[in-house]
Design a protein around this motif. Structure first.
Motif, short mmCIF file in Angstrom:
data_model
loop_
_atom_site.label_atom_id
_atom_site.label_comp_id
_atom_site.label_asym_id
_atom_site.label_seq_id
_atom_site.Cartn_x
_atom_site.Cartn_y
_atom_site.Cartn_z
N SER A 18 41.71 -7.35 13.82
CA SER A 18 42.88 -6.50 14.00
C SER A 18 42.37 -5.14 14.42
CB SER A 18 43.67 -6.40 12.70
OG SER A 18 42.91 -5.80 11.70
N SER A 19 42.84 -4.66 15.54
CA SER A 19 42.24 -3.45 16.11
C SER A 19 43.29 -2.60 16.80
CB SER A 19 41.14 -3.83 17.10
OG SER A 19 41.67 -4.64 18.11
N ILE A 20 42.88 -1.42 17.09
CA ILE A 20 43.73 -0.47 17.79
C ILE A 20 43.82 -0.91 19.24
CG2 ILE A 20 43.99 1.93 18.46
CD1 ILE A 20 42.23 2.58 15.98
N ARG A 21 45.03 -1.14 19.69
CA ARG A 21 45.29 -1.52 21.09
C ARG A 21 44.43 -2.69 21.57
NH1 ARG A 21 45.02 4.40 23.50
NH2 ARG A 21 46.17 5.37 21.86
N GLY A 22 44.15 -3.63 20.70
CA GLY A 22 43.41 -4.82 21.10
C GLY A 22 41.92 -4.62 21.27
N MET A 23 41.38 -3.52 20.76
CA MET A 23 39.94 -3.27 20.89
C MET A 23 39.17 -4.11 19.86
SD MET A 23 40.05 0.89 21.34
CE MET A 23 38.33 1.11 21.06
N ALA A 31 33.98 3.80 20.39
CA ALA A 31 34.93 4.90 20.57
C ALA A 31 34.78 5.94 19.46
CB ALA A 31 36.35 4.36 20.61
N LEU A 32 34.63 5.48 18.23
CA LEU A 32 34.46 6.41 17.11
C LEU A 32 33.18 7.22 17.23
CD1 LEU A 32 35.64 4.07 14.20
CD2 LEU A 32 36.78 6.16 14.97
N LEU A 33 32.07 6.54 17.52
CA LEU A 33 30.79 7.24 17.63
C LEU A 33 30.78 8.18 18.83
CD1 LEU A 33 28.37 4.32 16.74
CD2 LEU A 33 28.74 6.40 15.40
N ARG A 34 31.33 7.75 19.93
CA ARG A 34 31.36 8.61 21.11
C ARG A 34 32.18 9.86 20.83
NH1 ARG A 34 33.30 7.00 27.19
NH2 ARG A 34 32.70 8.96 28.17
N THR A 35 33.32 9.70 20.17
CA THR A 35 34.14 10.85 19.82
C THR A 35 33.37 11.80 18.91
OG1 THR A 35 36.15 9.53 20.03
CG2 THR A 35 36.31 11.57 18.74
N ALA A 40 31.38 16.91 17.59
CA ALA A 40 30.50 17.64 16.66
C ALA A 40 29.52 18.57 17.38
CB ALA A 40 29.77 16.66 15.74
N PRO A 41 28.75 18.10 18.36
CA PRO A 41 27.83 19.04 19.02
C PRO A 41 28.54 20.20 19.71
CG PRO A 41 27.19 16.79 19.52
CD PRO A 41 28.52 16.72 18.83
N VAL A 42 29.69 19.92 20.34
CA VAL A 42 30.41 21.00 21.01
C VAL A 42 30.89 22.04 20.01
CG1 VAL A 42 32.46 21.56 22.36
CG2 VAL A 42 31.03 19.64 23.06
N GLY A 131 23.08 7.29 13.76
CA GLY A 131 24.36 7.04 14.41
C GLY A 131 24.29 7.25 15.92
N ALA A 132 23.56 8.27 16.35
CA ALA A 132 23.40 8.52 17.79
C ALA A 132 22.65 7.36 18.45
CB ALA A 132 22.68 9.84 18.02
N LEU A 133 21.66 6.82 17.76
CA LEU A 133 20.94 5.67 18.30
C LEU A 133 21.83 4.43 18.35
CD1 LEU A 133 17.43 6.19 16.64
CD2 LEU A 133 18.14 6.72 19.01
N ALA A 134 22.71 4.28 17.35
CA ALA A 134 23.67 3.16 17.37
C ALA A 134 24.62 3.31 18.56
CB ALA A 134 24.45 3.12 16.06
#
Length: 143
Positions: A18-23, A31-35, A40-42, A131-134
């Motif tokens: 069960s996912s957001i918009r079929g993800m 999406a979570l890690l990229r966000t 955070a760095p910005v 997390g960045a490596l993931a």
């Protein structure tokens, strides 16, 4: 007769969680890690100019300003620019930006260990590095 007794493995079709918009779960994690590694760095980078979240020069080992002859706050301005660029790189090129962020976090960890304080922050940053490596592994998989 069970599959164990026949020596055959049961194969089930891949099931979307069960996912957001079929993800799928991997897409959600990406999406979570990229966000996280854009925002955070910005934000941390911009705060190096304003010192609202923390007084950042406190976290700088004195050897850094011996190597680069700047005031601690001047050094933090450079750090801020690099962090903003790293976050934007994750936004546009997550495969490479995630590696830049991981290397940057490794540098921060070394700085904190040399400083001899803030071991809790160094441990937190190690978690962020992992997390960045993931994120990198997920970005490579998407490519």
């Amino acid at each position: 007769m069970s599959s164990a007794s026949t020596g055959r493995r049961l194969h089930f079709p891949a099931r979307r969680t069960s996912s957001i918009r079929g993800m799928s779960g991997a897409e959600q994690a990406y999406a979570l890690l990229r966000t996280l590694y854009v925002v955070a760095p910005v934000l941390f980078g911009l705060d190096k100019f304003f010192n609202i979240l923390a007084y950042w020069p406190t976290y700088l080992a004195p050897v850094a300003t011996q190597i680069v002859p700047l005031s601690p706050q001047g050094f933090m301005y450079i750090v801020g620019v690099v962090e903003v660029i790293a976050g934007l790189l994750v936004a546009f090129k997550p495969r490479w930006g995630s590696v830049v962020v991981a290397l940057w976090l490794a540098g921060i960890i070394v700085n904190l260990l040399v400083l001899g304080h803030f071991y809790d922050v160094a441990l937190r940053d190690f978690g962020l590095l992992v997390g960045a490596l993931a994120l990198n592994r997920l970005a490579v998989r998407r490519a």
